[in-house]
Design a protein around this motif. Structure first.
Motif, short mmCIF file in Angstrom:
data_model
loop_
_atom_site.label_atom_id
_atom_site.label_comp_id
_atom_site.label_asym_id
_atom_site.label_seq_id
_atom_site.Cartn_x
_atom_site.Cartn_y
_atom_site.Cartn_z
N LEU A 156 0.86 -1.18 0.00
CA LEU A 156 0.00 0.00 0.00
C LEU A 156 0.89 1.23 0.00
N VAL A 157 0.95 1.93 -1.12
CA VAL A 157 1.90 3.04 -1.25
C VAL A 157 1.24 4.25 -1.91
N VAL A 158 1.48 5.42 -1.30
CA VAL A 158 1.07 6.70 -1.90
C VAL A 158 2.35 7.38 -2.38
N PHE A 159 2.44 7.63 -3.68
CA PHE A 159 3.61 8.28 -4.26
C PHE A 159 3.33 9.78 -4.40
N GLU A 160 4.22 10.60 -3.86
CA GLU A 160 4.06 12.05 -3.89
C GLU A 160 5.26 12.69 -4.59
N PHE A 161 4.99 13.69 -5.44
CA PHE A 161 6.04 14.43 -6.13
C PHE A 161 5.48 15.78 -6.53
N ASP A 162 6.37 16.69 -6.95
CA ASP A 162 5.92 18.08 -7.16
C ASP A 162 5.75 18.44 -8.63
N SER A 163 5.53 17.43 -9.48
CA SER A 163 5.29 17.68 -10.90
C SER A 163 3.82 17.47 -11.22
N PHE A 200 0.15 15.08 -6.18
CA PHE A 200 1.00 16.26 -6.26
C PHE A 200 1.22 16.80 -4.85
N CYS A 201 2.45 17.23 -4.56
CA CYS A 201 2.74 17.84 -3.26
C CYS A 201 3.58 19.10 -3.47
N LEU A 206 9.44 18.51 0.05
CA LEU A 206 10.42 17.59 -0.54
C LEU A 206 11.85 18.09 -0.32
N CYS A 207 12.08 18.80 0.76
CA CYS A 207 13.40 19.39 1.00
C CYS A 207 14.51 18.33 1.01
N PHE A 208 14.25 17.23 1.71
CA PHE A 208 15.26 16.16 1.80
C PHE A 208 15.53 15.55 0.43
N GLU A 209 14.48 15.21 -0.30
CA GLU A 209 14.65 14.57 -1.61
C GLU A 209 15.26 15.54 -2.61
#
Length: 231
Positions: A156-163, A200-201, A206-209
């Protein structure tokens, strides 16, 4: 020998059952293959992009499976709603980001896994060459994160990214030339999860990534620019 009757043969194709291991349940594959061939033809004519027969058929299978998934019966939807409140104890959030250098056509990818949104328990990064755009870099980061999640047997995974463009491409099944193969891989990897979503986030989450991706790219650039020492 008489010519085959198109209408008869087409109806026969529509009744054809897709056998395992591809098995699509009630989905019909023939129309999706024709559509994939047509879109591949347009990519060749208008964008000078060439896709192999394997890539074209893979895209058709992904589209057919996506369509079949969208036709979920009402009963299945109700069952999913019942289990969703209990997902919080086992659901994992994966955040990914990418840094891209246009002049070098290279990118740094980074992704991390979190429990309860804040407890980071695993992080990874890697440099990649021959990257044509920032959107492609974001797609590669997501694909690498999904491959890692599958390898770690996360269900069970929620993938978050800023694109936002990538989120839209996944949701709408868009066919950007840079993402054709990557989106096909993302659709296929999605099948490995019991529950998966793409969100979308904001960049500030996402500072660390972001930092890890930039460091990965910087280290890659450094190794490319160091002159060999003669001894």
């Amino acid at each position: 020998m008489p010519l085959n009757d198109f209408d008869l043969e087409w109806k026969r194709l529509l009744r054809t059952v897709v056998l395992p291991p591809i098995g699509l349940g009630n989905a019909i594959l023939a129309p999706w293959i024709i559509w994939a061939i047509w879109t591949a033809r347009n990519q060749k004519l208008f964008q000078n992009r060439t896709f192999s027969a394997q890539e074209t058929v893979t895209k058709a299978i992904c589209d057919a499976k996506e369509w079949a998934t969208a036709q979920v019966p009402v009963k299945t939807c109700e069952q999913r709603r019942k289990i969703q409140p209990n997902r919080s104890t086992t659901e994992i959030t994966c955040k990914s980001d990418a840094a891209w250098r246009k002049d070098l056509q290279a990118a740094g990818l980074a992704w991390s896994f979190y429990r309860n949104q804040k407890e980071r328990f695993s992080s990874h990064d890697q440099p990649v060459a021959f990257v044509n755009s920032s959107l492609m870099a974001e797609g590669l980061a997501l694909r690498a994160a999904m491959e890692q999640a599958v390898a770690l047997q996360m269900r069970l995974v929620v993938f978050e990214f800023d694109s936002l463009q990538l989120v839209t491409a996944i949701a709408d099944g868009s066919s950007f030339s840079d993402l054709h193969g990557i989106l096909s891989d993302i659709y296929l990897l999605s099948i490995s999860f019991d529950f998966v979503s793409f969100s979308f986030c904001r960049r500030e989450t996402l500072c660390f990534e972001d930092s890890a991706a930039k460091n990965s790219l910087s280290n890659f650039v450094l190794t490319q620019t160091i002159e060999p020492v003669l001894v």
